[in-house]
Scaffold this motif. Structure first.
Motif, short mmCIF file in Angstrom:
data_model
loop_
_atom_site.label_atom_id
_atom_site.label_comp_id
_atom_site.label_asym_id
_atom_site.label_seq_id
_atom_site.Cartn_x
_atom_site.Cartn_y
_atom_site.Cartn_z
N GLN A 19 0.82 -1.21 0.00
CA GLN A 19 0.00 0.00 0.00
C GLN A 19 0.86 1.27 0.00
O GLN A 19 0.74 2.16 0.84
CB GLN A 19 -0.94 0.00 1.20
N ARG A 20 1.76 1.33 -0.96
CA ARG A 20 2.58 2.52 -1.14
C ARG A 20 2.55 2.91 -2.62
O ARG A 20 2.04 2.17 -3.46
CB ARG A 20 4.00 2.29 -0.66
N ILE A 21 3.11 4.05 -2.93
CA ILE A 21 2.99 4.57 -4.29
C ILE A 21 3.85 3.81 -5.27
O ILE A 21 3.42 3.48 -6.37
CB ILE A 21 3.35 6.08 -4.31
N GLY A 22 5.08 3.51 -4.89
CA GLY A 22 5.97 2.86 -5.83
C GLY A 22 6.64 3.89 -6.73
O GLY A 22 6.48 5.10 -6.56
N PRO A 23 7.41 3.47 -7.72
CA PRO A 23 8.13 4.41 -8.59
C PRO A 23 7.16 5.24 -9.42
O PRO A 23 6.26 4.70 -10.08
CB PRO A 23 9.00 3.51 -9.48
N GLY A 24 7.31 6.55 -9.41
CA GLY A 24 6.39 7.40 -10.17
C GLY A 24 7.01 8.67 -10.69
O GLY A 24 6.29 9.54 -11.18
N TYR A 25 8.33 8.83 -10.57
CA TYR A 25 8.96 10.09 -10.95
C TYR A 25 9.90 9.95 -12.14
O TYR A 25 10.08 10.91 -12.87
CB TYR A 25 9.73 10.67 -9.75
N ALA A 26 10.53 8.80 -12.31
CA ALA A 26 11.47 8.62 -13.41
C ALA A 26 10.70 8.20 -14.66
O ALA A 26 10.39 7.04 -14.86
CB ALA A 26 12.52 7.54 -13.07
N GLY A 27 10.36 9.18 -15.48
CA GLY A 27 9.59 8.89 -16.68
C GLY A 27 8.11 8.81 -16.39
O GLY A 27 7.67 8.85 -15.24
N PRO A 28 7.27 8.68 -17.44
CA PRO A 28 5.83 8.57 -17.24
C PRO A 28 5.49 7.33 -16.41
O PRO A 28 5.84 6.21 -16.77
CB PRO A 28 5.27 8.46 -18.66
N LEU A 29 4.82 7.55 -15.28
CA LEU A 29 4.41 6.48 -14.38
C LEU A 29 5.61 5.67 -13.87
O LEU A 29 5.46 4.53 -13.44
CB LEU A 29 3.41 5.54 -15.07
N GLY A 30 6.80 6.25 -13.94
CA GLY A 30 7.98 5.58 -13.44
C GLY A 30 8.48 4.43 -14.28
O GLY A 30 9.17 3.54 -13.78
N ILE A 31 8.19 4.45 -15.59
CA ILE A 31 8.53 3.30 -16.42
C ILE A 31 10.03 3.20 -16.71
O ILE A 31 10.50 2.13 -17.11
CB ILE A 31 7.75 3.34 -17.76
N ILE A 32 10.78 4.27 -16.49
CA ILE A 32 12.22 4.19 -16.74
C ILE A 32 13.00 4.19 -15.43
O ILE A 32 14.19 4.48 -15.42
CB ILE A 32 12.71 5.33 -17.65
N GLN A 33 12.34 3.82 -14.33
CA GLN A 33 13.04 3.75 -13.06
C GLN A 33 14.13 2.68 -13.09
O GLN A 33 15.21 2.86 -12.53
CB GLN A 33 12.05 3.45 -11.93
N ALA A 34 13.84 1.56 -13.76
CA ALA A 34 14.85 0.50 -13.86
C ALA A 34 16.07 0.98 -14.64
O ALA A 34 17.21 0.63 -14.31
CB ALA A 34 14.25 -0.74 -14.54
N LEU A 35 15.84 1.80 -15.68
CA LEU A 35 16.96 2.37 -16.43
C LEU A 35 17.78 3.31 -15.56
O LEU A 35 19.02 3.30 -15.59
CB LEU A 35 16.45 3.10 -17.67
N ALA A 36 17.11 4.11 -14.76
CA ALA A 36 17.83 5.01 -13.85
C ALA A 36 18.65 4.24 -12.83
O ALA A 36 19.79 4.60 -12.52
CB ALA A 36 16.83 5.93 -13.14
N ASP A 37 18.09 3.16 -12.31
CA ASP A 37 18.83 2.34 -11.35
C ASP A 37 20.03 1.66 -12.02
O ASP A 37 21.04 1.39 -11.35
CB ASP A 37 17.91 1.28 -10.75
N GLY A 38 19.91 1.34 -13.31
CA GLY A 38 21.02 0.70 -14.00
C GLY A 38 22.13 1.67 -14.36
O GLY A 38 23.31 1.27 -14.40
#
Length: 331
Positions: A19-38
């Motif tokens: 019950q938390r938001i999760g990734p939502g800032y890196a790209g639309p809806l956080g879809i590039i969060q994995a790329l940022a982490d990499g």
């Protein structure tokens, strides 16, 4: 592509469970969060312990990641949509996965750290304890398919109709199939050898930068690789009984108004979609189990492997082999 998709799926499922938001800032809806982490580990300094073994320290993480692309190369998404079909794809996939237990001892030895050195054999012990059940769990299905090819294993199932598929013919294998991958890949609830949430991450303690990032990347494609391998044996791979056969798509049917080339493209797209959907379904269950199960002690996964998959695995092929008709094609 499997790693970022699985990472995205794991983040969203875990966010929903907790019950938390999760990734939502890196790209639309956080879809590039994995790329940022990499990208982030690339800017960190790569340090090798001065008194450690640089070769073992550098090669160890590669030993953990290398089995994933090698194993994916023999997993088909269609009759001819497979990187390699050597005719022995099943044992090749098992042999590739058996390389991973060599990585943790190498990383622990190369780190010259007593905590990492003790954590390496501990991780290897958990992985190797499930290697024999992993090999024996697929042998009954290879007997039923009369082939060691992953493509032949998928194509052999529709011959017996919907109720003759492997989940009904091999219910013990279906139940025992998900247990070894979770323990081998050291995911919750069996992630005590690594415990990446803790201060001391087992055999990974001394790893910085890209080497540390590679260690954290490995758990993401592993569930998808195991799930894709499972779809070959139980759900039927790219085949689905609710999808019309090839003639309905235009093969040999002039009245359909569809060329053979267009029919092949549509058939391949349908097969890939079905295979991916079947692979991600058990992967979602594995991710859910990770975020809803408490971590267990180190001895409990070893005890489970000794009392459950290991006794069942040899009995399943021994009970399947006498029921197979003799192969008289070479006579």
């Amino acid at each position: 592509m499997g790693a970022p998709v699985t990472a995205r799926l794991e983040r969203k499922i875990s966010a929903g469970i907790q019950q938390r938001i999760g990734p939502g800032y890196a790209g639309p809806l956080g879809i590039i969060q994995a790329l940022a982490d990499g990208v982030k580990p690339l800017f960190k300094e790569d340090i090798i312990p001065s008194k450690g073994d640089p070769w073992s320290f550098s090669i160890g993480p590669a030993m953990v990641i290398a089995p994933v692309p090698v194993g994916h190369s023999v997993i088909p998404s269609g009759h001819s949509i497979v990187l390699a079909d050597p005719g022995t794809g099943v044992p090749s996939r098992i042999a590739a996965s058996s390389i991973a237990p060599l990585g943790p001892p190498m990383t622990g030895y190369g780190s010259n750290n007593k905590y990492s050195f003790s954590g390496g054999p501990r991780a290897a012990a958990q992985s190797t304890s499930y290697e024999i059940p992993s090999a024996l769990r697929v042998s009954p299905i290879s007997l039923l398919s009369s082939s060691l090819s992953t493509v032949d294993t998928v194509e052999a199932q529709p011959k017996y109709g919907f109720w003759g598929r492997n989940p009904r013919r091999q219910p013990i294998g279906l139940v025992a199939f998900p247990i070894p991958p979770s323990a081998e890949r050291e995911r919750l609830p069996s992630d005590l050898p690594e415990a990446e949430e803790e201060s001391v991450a087992g055999h990974q303690t001394e790893y910085p930068g890209t080497k540390s990032g590679s260690s954290y990347v490995a758990p993401h494609p592993n569930p998808l690789a195991s799930s894709s391998f499972a779809t070959v044996f139980h759900p039927g791979g790219w085949n689905d009984p609710s999808i019309p056969p090839h003639p309905a798509l235009g093969f040999g049917n002039p009245s359909s108004g569809m060329t053979d080339g267009a029919a092949e493209v549509i058939s391949a797209a349908v097969g890939i979609t079905v295979a991916l959907a079947k692979a991600h379904s058990p992967s979602s269950v594995t991710i859910t189990a990770r975020w809803t199960s408490p971590r267990v002690r180190m001895d409990q996964p070893l005890d489970l492997g000794r009392k459950s998959p290991l006794p069942i695995a040899p009995g399943n092929p021994l009970s399947t082999a006498p029921l197979q008709p003799p192969n008289l094609s070479s006579a």
